[in-house]
Scaffold this motif. Structure first.
Motif, short mmCIF file in Angstrom:
data_model
loop_
_atom_site.label_atom_id
_atom_site.label_comp_id
_atom_site.label_asym_id
_atom_site.label_seq_id
_atom_site.Cartn_x
_atom_site.Cartn_y
_atom_site.Cartn_z
N GLY A 4 0.78 -1.22 0.00
CA GLY A 4 0.00 0.00 0.00
C GLY A 4 0.81 1.27 0.00
N GLU A 5 2.13 1.16 -0.14
CA GLU A 5 2.96 2.35 -0.18
C GLU A 5 2.89 3.01 -1.55
OE1 GLU A 5 6.90 1.31 0.93
OE2 GLU A 5 6.35 0.60 2.93
N SER A 6 3.01 4.32 -1.58
CA SER A 6 2.95 5.06 -2.84
C SER A 6 4.17 4.76 -3.70
CB SER A 6 2.85 6.56 -2.57
OG SER A 6 1.65 6.86 -1.90
N ALA A 7 3.94 4.63 -4.99
CA ALA A 7 5.01 4.38 -5.95
C ALA A 7 4.59 5.00 -7.28
CB ALA A 7 5.25 2.88 -6.10
N THR A 8 5.41 4.84 -8.28
CA THR A 8 5.08 5.31 -9.63
C THR A 8 5.45 4.24 -10.65
OG1 THR A 8 7.23 6.41 -9.94
CG2 THR A 8 5.41 7.75 -9.06
N MET A 9 4.79 4.30 -11.79
CA MET A 9 5.15 3.47 -12.94
C MET A 9 5.14 4.35 -14.18
SD MET A 9 1.70 1.23 -13.73
CE MET A 9 1.56 0.50 -12.10
N LEU A 10 5.74 3.86 -15.26
CA LEU A 10 5.80 4.62 -16.50
C LEU A 10 4.62 4.31 -17.39
CD1 LEU A 10 9.59 4.27 -17.40
CD2 LEU A 10 8.45 6.21 -16.31
N ARG A 11 4.06 5.36 -17.99
CA ARG A 11 2.97 5.19 -18.95
C ARG A 11 3.27 6.04 -20.18
NH1 ARG A 11 -3.33 4.68 -17.40
NH2 ARG A 11 -3.95 3.62 -19.32
N TRP A 12 3.10 5.43 -21.36
CA TRP A 12 3.32 6.12 -22.62
C TRP A 12 1.97 6.60 -23.16
CZ3 TRP A 12 6.69 2.71 -20.71
CH2 TRP A 12 8.05 2.95 -20.91
N VAL A 13 1.77 7.90 -23.18
CA VAL A 13 0.57 8.54 -23.73
C VAL A 13 1.04 9.44 -24.85
CG1 VAL A 13 -1.41 10.01 -23.23
CG2 VAL A 13 -0.60 8.41 -21.49
N LEU A 14 0.83 9.02 -26.09
CA LEU A 14 1.47 9.64 -27.24
C LEU A 14 0.44 10.21 -28.21
CD1 LEU A 14 4.06 6.78 -27.95
CD2 LEU A 14 4.26 8.69 -26.33
N GLN A 15 0.85 11.24 -28.93
CA GLN A 15 0.01 11.82 -29.97
C GLN A 15 -0.13 10.85 -31.14
OE1 GLN A 15 1.59 15.65 -31.05
NE2 GLN A 15 1.44 16.47 -28.96
N GLU A 16 -1.19 11.05 -31.92
CA GLU A 16 -1.48 10.14 -33.03
C GLU A 16 -0.30 9.97 -33.97
OE1 GLU A 16 -5.15 10.53 -35.18
OE2 GLU A 16 -6.15 11.52 -33.50
N GLN A 17 0.32 11.08 -34.36
CA GLN A 17 1.41 10.99 -35.33
C GLN A 17 2.63 10.28 -34.76
OE1 GLN A 17 0.24 13.81 -34.03
NE2 GLN A 17 1.88 15.25 -33.51
N VAL A 18 2.77 10.30 -33.44
CA VAL A 18 3.88 9.60 -32.80
C VAL A 18 3.65 8.09 -32.86
CG1 VAL A 18 5.26 9.37 -30.70
CG2 VAL A 18 4.27 11.59 -31.32
N TRP A 19 2.41 7.67 -32.58
CA TRP A 19 2.08 6.25 -32.72
C TRP A 19 2.27 5.80 -34.16
CZ3 TRP A 19 2.28 3.14 -28.95
CH2 TRP A 19 1.80 3.47 -27.68
N THR A 20 1.81 6.61 -35.10
CA THR A 20 1.94 6.24 -36.52
C THR A 20 3.40 6.03 -36.89
OG1 THR A 20 -0.08 7.45 -37.10
CG2 THR A 20 1.47 6.99 -38.88
N LYS A 21 4.25 6.94 -36.49
CA LYS A 21 5.69 6.83 -36.81
C LYS A 21 6.30 5.60 -36.14
CE LYS A 21 10.09 9.30 -36.58
NZ LYS A 21 10.80 10.52 -36.10
N ALA A 22 5.96 5.37 -34.88
CA ALA A 22 6.51 4.21 -34.16
C ALA A 22 6.08 2.90 -34.80
CB ALA A 22 6.10 4.26 -32.70
#
Length: 228
Positions: free
Chosen positions: A175-193
């Motif tokens: 129950g301790e606070s932590a963080t994780m990484l999340r990728w939230v990308l613009q449409e053109q970034v997803w398209t290029k990837a």
């Protein structure tokens, strides 16, 4: 050294009370609107994988209400895998519950799948520069990747203009606070990837936010591995 399971608490309260196979499958963030499994195409006899399946509710729905040859529900979280096993182990062998890092699993299964999908799953929480090429290699020629992802952060902040992750809140099993990484990308970034990973026929549709207190717009993305 073991990695702390930051998904230990996710969905636990629902899993304790709701043991049913869902009768619907939605791509939008609110899980109430937008397209359903038709976005995956005809799954009859197909080999499918759910990337970051959690407790495998979407995979269970497809197993029961459609006719895939097999669905692999892949998730790295021991807690999510244990809950999925408790809920849906009876759906084997057409539903196979796999505890594994998604990118590692895909790299180990070249050409194994007809369809890969993710509903705010591993595609959101894995560096796309690693995941997308692995997904392309794991698909058979002509196979499809379909995923839903946030069109913007839940805070309302805009999506990233390049392949950059942001830390988001999480909790340890204690129950301790932590963080994780999340990728939230613009449409053109997803398209290029996706293009750089070898995908073609890339289509992106924005699904509007619902009316709930934590509503968010969704990007529904589909892409194909070339047939040759």
């Amino acid at each position: 050294m073991t990695t702390t399971d930051l998904w230990h608490h996710y969905g636990r309260a629902r899993a304790e009370q709701d043991h049913a196979v869902p009768d619907s499958f939605r791509w939008a963030w609110d899980q109430q609107s937008g397209p359903g499994p038709e976005a995956l195409g005809d799954l009859t006899g197909k080999t499918v994988a759910d990337l970051g399946a959690g407790v495998a509710r979407h995979a269970a729905h497809l197993t029961v209400h459609h006719t895939p040859g097999r669905i692999d529900a892949v998730d790295s979280s021991p807690a999510q895998h244990d809950m999925a096993t408790a809920l849906y182990a009876s759906l084997a062998p057409r539903l196979r519950l796999v505890q594994a890092d998604v990118t590692t699993h895909l790299r180990a299964t070249p050409g194994a799948y007809d369809v890969l999908y993710s509903v705010f799953g591993a595609v959101d929480f894995t560096d796309p520069r690693a995941l997308l090429p692995a997904a392309a290699d794991a698909l058979r020629p002509g196979g499809r990747l379909v995923f839903s992802t946030l069109a913007h952060y839940l805070s309302g902040s805009p999506a990233q203009p390049d392949v950059t992750a942001q830390e988001v809140p999480a909790k340890t099993p204690d129950g301790e606070s932590a963080t994780m990484l999340r990728w939230v990308l613009q449409e053109q970034v997803w398209t290029k990837a996706l293009d750089e990973a070898g995908f073609t026929d890339i289509l992106i549709e924005e699904l509007p936010a619902g009316d709930g207190p934590r509503s968010a717009a969704t990007l529904l993305v589909s892409a194909q591995r070339p047939t040759t």
